[in-house]
Design a protein around this motif. Structure first.
Motif, short mmCIF file in Angstrom:
data_model
loop_
_atom_site.label_atom_id
_atom_site.label_comp_id
_atom_site.label_asym_id
_atom_site.label_seq_id
_atom_site.Cartn_x
_atom_site.Cartn_y
_atom_site.Cartn_z
N ASP A 67 0.90 -1.15 0.00
CA ASP A 67 0.00 0.00 0.00
C ASP A 67 0.94 1.20 0.00
O ASP A 67 1.72 1.38 0.95
N GLN A 77 6.16 5.90 -0.85
CA GLN A 77 6.10 5.73 0.60
C GLN A 77 5.16 4.58 0.92
O GLN A 77 4.01 4.57 0.47
N SER A 79 2.80 2.41 3.30
CA SER A 79 2.04 2.50 4.54
C SER A 79 1.50 1.14 4.97
O SER A 79 1.00 0.98 6.08
N LEU A 131 6.78 -1.19 9.84
CA LEU A 131 6.25 0.08 9.30
C LEU A 131 5.71 0.99 10.40
O LEU A 131 5.60 2.20 10.19
N ASN A 132 5.36 0.42 11.54
CA ASN A 132 4.84 1.25 12.63
C ASN A 132 5.92 2.13 13.25
O ASN A 132 5.61 3.13 13.89
N GLN A 135 10.58 4.12 8.58
CA GLN A 135 10.17 4.42 7.21
C GLN A 135 10.63 3.30 6.28
O GLN A 135 11.78 2.85 6.36
#
Ligand code: G1P
Length: 190
Positions: A67, A77, A79, A131-132, A135
């Protein structure tokens, strides 16, 4: 126990450094080499880098799919990421190929990762947790990927790399041209 488990086994060798994962059944042809392109992106952004290519939606069940939104030239980027989603659940048409640059922190999440898609411990699931806190970027590499886990892909890779081979490439190309003549048959093969 799955790709994620295999990567976790490398932890004692990797230590606390960022590292690359190369899945050998994905053979990459690029100039500069695809992993070198990814190392450049890592140096620029100091972020996890996932090699991706555009895939037909109906092939989503073969890939980790990100995503992601466009951010820079060939850079997205990320997410979210999901392993082998159904086409209707795929968050984009960007499939992860077998090239990753990851921070050592991913090992922490791999340790906690339980069986996922296909009953395997998935690297994708650990990246989803990473990802939390870090980056992660998707990089649309320049070049070509051959899926050597597939018989036809393996044959295509053999021919592409054979034609480019510094020692035998020219002779091999002549041979390929000769057997591609319309009249070529098993009896007339040179
Ligand atoms: C693995 C990964 C998947 C990735 C794929 C690329 O799947 O789990 O996320 O997109 O490699 O080839 P496998 O092909 O091992 O099923």
């Amino acid at each position: 126990l799955g790709l994620g488990h295999a990567v976790l086994m490398a932890r004692p060798v990797v230590g606390d450094e960022p590292f690359a994962v190369l899945l050998a059944d994905d053979l990459m042809l690029g100039e500069p080499p695809v992993l070198a392109q990814m190392v450049d992106q890592y140096r620029r952004y100091q972020a996890g880098i996932l090699g991706v290519e555009e895939i037909p939606r109906e092939h989503s069940t073969r890939y980790g799919v990100v995503d992601a939104r466009p951010w820079d030239d060939r850079i997205y980027q990320v997410s979210g990421i999901v392993e082998k989603p159904k086409p209707e659940d795929a968050p984009s048409n960007l499939g992860v190929v077998g090239r990753y640059i990851l921070p050592a922190r991913v090992f922490h999440f791999l340790e906690q990762t339980r069986q996922g898609a296909g009953g395997e411990i998935q690297l994708t699931d650990a990246i989803a947790h990473l990802l939390n806190e870090r980056q992660v970027l998707a990089y649309l590499f320049s070049g070509r990927r051959f899926d050597c886990g597939d018989k036809l892909g393996y044959l295509k890779a053999t021919i592409a790399f054979g034609k480019l081979h510094p020692e035998v490439g020219a002779d091999f190309t002549r041979y390929m041209d000769s057997i591609c003549e319309p009249q070529a048959s098993a009896e007339t093969l040179p």
